[in-house]
Design a protein around this motif. Structure first.
Motif, mmCIF file in Angstrom:
data_model
loop_
_atom_site.group_PDB
_atom_site.id
_atom_site.type_symbol
_atom_site.label_atom_id
_atom_site.label_comp_id
_atom_site.label_asym_id
_atom_site.label_seq_id
_atom_site.Cartn_x
_atom_site.Cartn_y
_atom_site.Cartn_z
ATOM 1 N N MET A 221 0.283 -4.440 -11.086
ATOM 2 C CA MET A 221 -0.801 -3.186 -11.231
ATOM 3 C C MET A 221 -1.556 -3.971 -11.814
ATOM 4 O O MET A 221 -3.067 -3.294 -12.053
ATOM 5 N N ARG A 222 -1.751 -4.870 -13.242
ATOM 6 C CA ARG A 222 -2.606 -5.484 -13.956
ATOM 7 C C ARG A 222 -3.507 -6.869 -13.245
ATOM 8 O O ARG A 222 -4.479 -6.283 -13.123
ATOM 9 N N GLU A 223 -2.730 -6.958 -12.135
ATOM 10 C CA GLU A 223 -3.455 -8.215 -11.462
ATOM 11 C C GLU A 223 -4.141 -7.907 -10.656
ATOM 12 O O GLU A 223 -5.395 -7.540 -10.601
ATOM 13 N N SER A 224 -3.967 -6.431 -10.203
ATOM 14 C CA SER A 224 -5.199 -5.602 -8.867
ATOM 15 C C SER A 224 -5.891 -4.834 -9.716
ATOM 16 O O SER A 224 -7.272 -5.045 -9.274
ATOM 17 N N VAL A 225 -5.879 -4.144 -10.718
ATOM 18 C CA VAL A 225 -7.007 -4.145 -11.981
ATOM 19 C C VAL A 225 -8.120 -5.319 -12.047
ATOM 20 O O VAL A 225 -9.851 -4.637 -11.672
ATOM 21 N N GLU A 226 -7.424 -6.298 -12.465
ATOM 22 C CA GLU A 226 -8.197 -7.351 -12.805
ATOM 23 C C GLU A 226 -9.017 -8.037 -11.161
ATOM 24 O O GLU A 226 -9.941 -8.513 -11.877
ATOM 25 N N THR A 227 -8.563 -7.945 -10.215
ATOM 26 C CA THR A 227 -9.197 -8.664 -8.561
ATOM 27 C C THR A 227 -9.168 -7.635 -8.304
ATOM 28 O O THR A 227 -10.003 -8.323 -7.045
ATOM 29 N N SER A 228 -8.665 -6.896 -7.939
ATOM 30 C CA SER A 228 -9.005 -5.913 -6.450
ATOM 31 C C SER A 228 -9.689 -5.233 -6.480
ATOM 32 O O SER A 228 -9.692 -4.643 -6.582
ATOM 33 N N LEU A 229 -10.869 -5.521 -5.776
ATOM 34 C CA LEU A 229 -12.191 -4.472 -5.170
ATOM 35 C C LEU A 229 -11.235 -2.643 -5.350
ATOM 36 O O LEU A 229 -12.498 -1.991 -5.075
ATOM 37 N N LEU A 230 -10.400 -3.201 -3.950
ATOM 38 C CA LEU A 230 -9.644 -1.758 -2.923
ATOM 39 C C LEU A 230 -9.001 -0.742 -3.816
ATOM 40 O O LEU A 230 -9.554 0.374 -4.301
ATOM 41 N N LEU A 231 -8.760 -1.125 -5.057
ATOM 42 C CA LEU A 231 -8.015 -0.514 -6.640
ATOM 43 C C LEU A 231 -9.139 -0.078 -6.665
ATOM 44 O O LEU A 231 -8.668 1.934 -6.597
ATOM 45 N N HIS A 232 -10.246 -0.582 -6.957
ATOM 46 C CA HIS A 232 -11.516 0.580 -7.839
ATOM 47 C C HIS A 232 -12.396 1.409 -6.718
ATOM 48 O O HIS A 232 -12.092 2.852 -7.497
ATOM 49 N N HIS A 233 -12.238 0.882 -5.754
ATOM 50 C CA HIS A 233 -12.611 2.098 -4.551
ATOM 51 C C HIS A 233 -11.771 3.340 -4.254
ATOM 52 O O HIS A 233 -12.105 4.688 -4.140
ATOM 53 N N ARG A 234 -10.473 2.602 -4.239
ATOM 54 C CA ARG A 234 -9.182 3.939 -3.632
ATOM 55 C C ARG A 234 -9.100 4.609 -5.395
ATOM 56 O O ARG A 234 -9.577 6.066 -5.106
ATOM 57 N N ALA A 235 -9.452 4.536 -6.511
ATOM 58 C CA ALA A 235 -9.204 5.091 -7.530
ATOM 59 C C ALA A 235 -10.537 6.521 -7.656
ATOM 60 O O ALA A 235 -10.406 6.976 -8.021
ATOM 61 N N LYS A 236 -11.625 5.916 -7.199
ATOM 62 C CA LYS A 236 -12.875 6.252 -7.418
ATOM 63 C C LYS A 236 -12.648 7.340 -6.195
ATOM 64 O O LYS A 236 -13.316 8.748 -6.014
ATOM 65 N N GLU A 237 -13.039 6.341 -4.990
ATOM 66 C CA GLU A 237 -13.162 7.585 -3.809
ATOM 67 C C GLU A 237 -12.745 8.195 -2.899
ATOM 68 O O GLU A 237 -11.991 9.286 -2.814
ATOM 69 N N ILE A 238 -11.086 7.940 -3.010
ATOM 70 C CA ILE A 238 -10.072 8.053 -1.953
ATOM 71 C C ILE A 238 -9.221 9.278 -2.849
ATOM 72 O O ILE A 238 -8.695 9.479 -2.229
ATOM 73 N N VAL A 239 -8.519 8.152 -3.552
ATOM 74 C CA VAL A 239 -7.065 9.171 -4.712
ATOM 75 C C VAL A 239 -8.131 10.515 -4.422
ATOM 76 O O VAL A 239 -7.261 11.582 -4.487
ATOM 77 N N PRO A 240 -8.534 11.126 -5.309
ATOM 78 C CA PRO A 240 -9.284 12.163 -5.562
ATOM 79 C C PRO A 240 -9.395 13.181 -4.827
ATOM 80 O O PRO A 240 -9.409 14.116 -4.504
ATOM 81 N N LYS A 241 -10.028 12.799 -3.366
ATOM 82 C CA LYS A 241 -9.940 14.272 -2.502
ATOM 83 C C LYS A 241 -8.034 13.748 -1.967
ATOM 84 O O LYS A 241 -7.810 15.009 -1.009
ATOM 85 N N ARG A 242 -7.624 13.039 -2.142
ATOM 86 C CA ARG A 242 -6.155 12.726 -1.368
ATOM 87 C C ARG A 242 -5.697 13.753 -2.269
ATOM 88 O O ARG A 242 -4.345 14.338 -1.524
ATOM 89 N N ILE A 243 -5.341 14.316 -3.257
ATOM 90 C CA ILE A 243 -4.764 14.586 -4.286
ATOM 91 C C ILE A 243 -5.021 16.329 -3.537
ATOM 92 O O ILE A 243 -3.902 16.472 -3.443
ATOM 93 N N MET A 244 -6.398 16.850 -3.477
ATOM 94 C CA MET A 244 -6.648 17.993 -3.236
ATOM 95 C C MET A 244 -5.890 17.818 -1.791
ATOM 96 O O MET A 244 -5.711 19.171 -1.619
ATOM 97 N N GLN A 245 -6.313 17.710 -1.015
ATOM 98 C CA GLN A 245 -4.898 17.482 0.254
ATOM 99 C C GLN A 245 -3.509 17.366 0.400
ATOM 100 O O GLN A 245 -3.655 18.651 0.639
ATOM 101 N N MET A 246 -3.077 16.318 -0.944
ATOM 102 C CA MET A 246 -1.758 16.918 -0.939
ATOM 103 C C MET A 246 -1.077 17.947 -1.428
ATOM 104 O O MET A 246 -0.119 18.271 -1.126
ATOM 105 N N GLU A 247 -2.045 18.035 -2.194
ATOM 106 C CA GLU A 247 -1.219 19.522 -2.486
ATOM 107 C C GLU A 247 -1.943 20.946 -2.021
ATOM 108 O O GLU A 247 -0.387 21.787 -2.226
ATOM 109 N N GLU A 248 -2.707 21.170 -1.132
ATOM 110 C CA GLU A 248 -2.525 21.886 -0.138
ATOM 111 C C GLU A 248 -1.151 21.403 0.549
ATOM 112 O O GLU A 248 -1.268 22.911 1.103
ATOM 113 N N ALA A 249 -1.079 20.698 1.387
ATOM 114 C CA ALA A 249 -0.324 20.290 1.923
ATOM 115 C C ALA A 249 0.868 20.493 1.494
ATOM 116 O O ALA A 249 2.121 21.442 2.536
ATOM 117 N N ILE A 250 1.140 20.718 0.074
ATOM 118 C CA ILE A 250 2.501 21.411 -0.141
ATOM 119 C C ILE A 250 2.654 22.673 -0.081
ATOM 120 O O ILE A 250 3.542 22.652 -0.107
#
Ligand code: DP6
Length: 417
Positions: A221-250
């Motif tokens: 994960m250290r290497e991903s934080v340093e080199t993956s643009l997708l990781l930062h997009h995921r953390a900022k744009e995707i996961v927050p919405k997914r967390i809400m949807q997942m809580e709803e689904a559960i």
């Protein structure tokens, strides 16, 4: 403290492992172990996968010591030191009149502890043993030291041992809230629902044979934080919405949405690994075959029967919507991935053995007689590619074991039994 220094106080606890359905991958602080996004996990039934830890304190101990699965390990690493320091800072007075023990709050600074930990599953199988391990160590020490903190507050200490450990302080479905504070005080686990809330779910883990030594989660994960643009997009744009949807689904026990989010998040985590430079490959051909099998079956059924998720290794964690789907899944898996001819059924399907009985399988002959699933034209099988299966379900959080016979340290001298 009692004048006599021969006393030993011991506490034994049992803590489950957990599997993330929305993944933690990437830290914003390496020392405090603060993540770049929230994550959600299911706690697995400790009868099949858990860590048992006995901790002891005695004035006769001259240093902190720990044994893992019977072998002494060093506690000098920063992660152990951080957990020990944080839990000691919360120690309170302890009085045990029966044993003549009285420990004042300030005594804990000078007293040393022993810890012995045992996993009821192979540590090398890549099944989140560090998560259950740190959670159990922190939970057991908190009880030994009479710390008054809630499990959420303890989770913030376990987090400093291994990030995913904080989610093992609760049963059922658990969310690790990333928090905002720089000192990490609000980066902790909360229980979303307990293990009774959605008890239709059945979990099958395929422990995939692999010769390859995988990149550790920490360095990956250290290497991903340093080199993956997708990781930062995921953390900022995707996961927050997914967390809400997942809580709803559960909350709604909506398997269709749960399964869609779980599979998508596992696949995105592995896409982040591929997007890392140099790329990291955790899944192998067997993992990919299991994904295809599930995808094809779900499509053939019209509604999802099973969700899959993979951590930092090739093992598949398959979550079936109910027992019927789980027995069908087990039959399909046994057809494609039968054991090597020398294996016996009892050591090939572990955990909740009643599932295999429900599937009508009693002997290896029954496995050999299984028919190919109708939704797949390919009847090629992959003998030996799965080392074994573990059948389990969502489970409860940490507990204290009061029966001294289950202790891993002797109450006489505080050494491994
Ligand atoms: C892929 O908790 O093992 O399992 O915090 O560095 O100890 P450290 O990493 P660790 O990472 C687990 C990553 C994962 C996903 C998850 O459990 O959320």
């Amino acid at each position: 403290m009692a004048a006599d220094s021969s006393w030993v106080r011991i506490v034994t606890a049992q803590t489950p492992t957990n599997i993330a359905v929305i993944k933690y991958w990437g830290k914003r602080d390496e020392t405090l172990i603060l993540p770049v996004n929230d994550s959600i996990s299911i706690t697995l039934d400790p009868s099949h996968l858990c860590t048992t830890t006995t901790v002891a304190v005695s004035p006769s101990f001259d240093q902190d010591r720990m044994w893992l699965n019977g072998k002494e390990i060093s506690l000098s690493g920063g992660r152990y030191q951080n957990c020990l320091r944080e839990i000691r800072a919360r120690a309170c007075e302890v009085e045990d009149k029966e044993k003549g023990i009285k420990i004042a709050k300030k005594d804990w600074e000078k007293l040393h502890v022993h810890a012995a930990s045992y996993n009821n599953f192979p540590t090398a199988a890549g099944l989140a043993s560090s998560a259950a391990g740190f959670a159990c160590l922190v939970f057991a020490l908190a009880k030994l030291m009479n710390a008054k903190e809630s499990n959420s507050e303890l989770s913030a200490i376990a987090r400093q041992g291994s990030g995913s450990a904080c989610r093992s302080l609760f049963g059922g479905f658990v969310k690790w809230v990333m928090g905002k504070a720089e000192n990490g005080s609000d980066s902790l686990a909360v229980q979303l629902v307990d293990d009774k809330h959605w008890d239709d779910l059945v979990i099958i883990i395929a422990v995939v044979s692999s010769r390859q030594k995988e990149t550790s989660s920490t360095s990956g994960m250290r290497e991903s934080v340093e080199t993956s643009l997708l990781l930062h997009h995921r953390a900022k744009e995707i996961v927050p919405k997914r967390i809400m949807q997942m809580e709803e689904a559960i909350k709604d026990r909506n398997f269709e949405s749960f399964s869609q989010l779980t599979c998508a998040d596992s696949n995105q985590f592995h896409a982040v690994c591929l997007d890392t430079c140099p790329p990291i490959f955790y899944m192998n051909d067997t993992s990919h075959r299991i994904i295809s099998l599930v995808e094809k079956w779900n499509r053939a059924e019209g509604t999802p029967q099973v969700a899959y998720t993979f951590d930092a290794g090739p093992n598949a964690v398959l979550i079936a919507r109910n027992r019927k789907a789980a027995t069908q899944l087990l039959k399909k898996l046994l057809f494609y991935f039968p054991p090597n001819s020398d294996a016996d059924l009892d050591s090939f399907v572990l955990g909740d053995k009643s599932l295999i009985k429900d599937a009508g399988i009693e002997t290896m002959k029954d496995v050999e007689a299984l028919q190919p699933p109708p939704e797949i034209n390919n009847t090629q099988t992959f003998r030996g590619d799965v080392s074994y299966f573990i059948c389990t379900r969502p489970g409860r959080g940490p507990v204290l074991l009061s029966d001294e016979s289950q202790a891993l340290l002797s109450p006489e001298n505080g050494l491994p039994k």
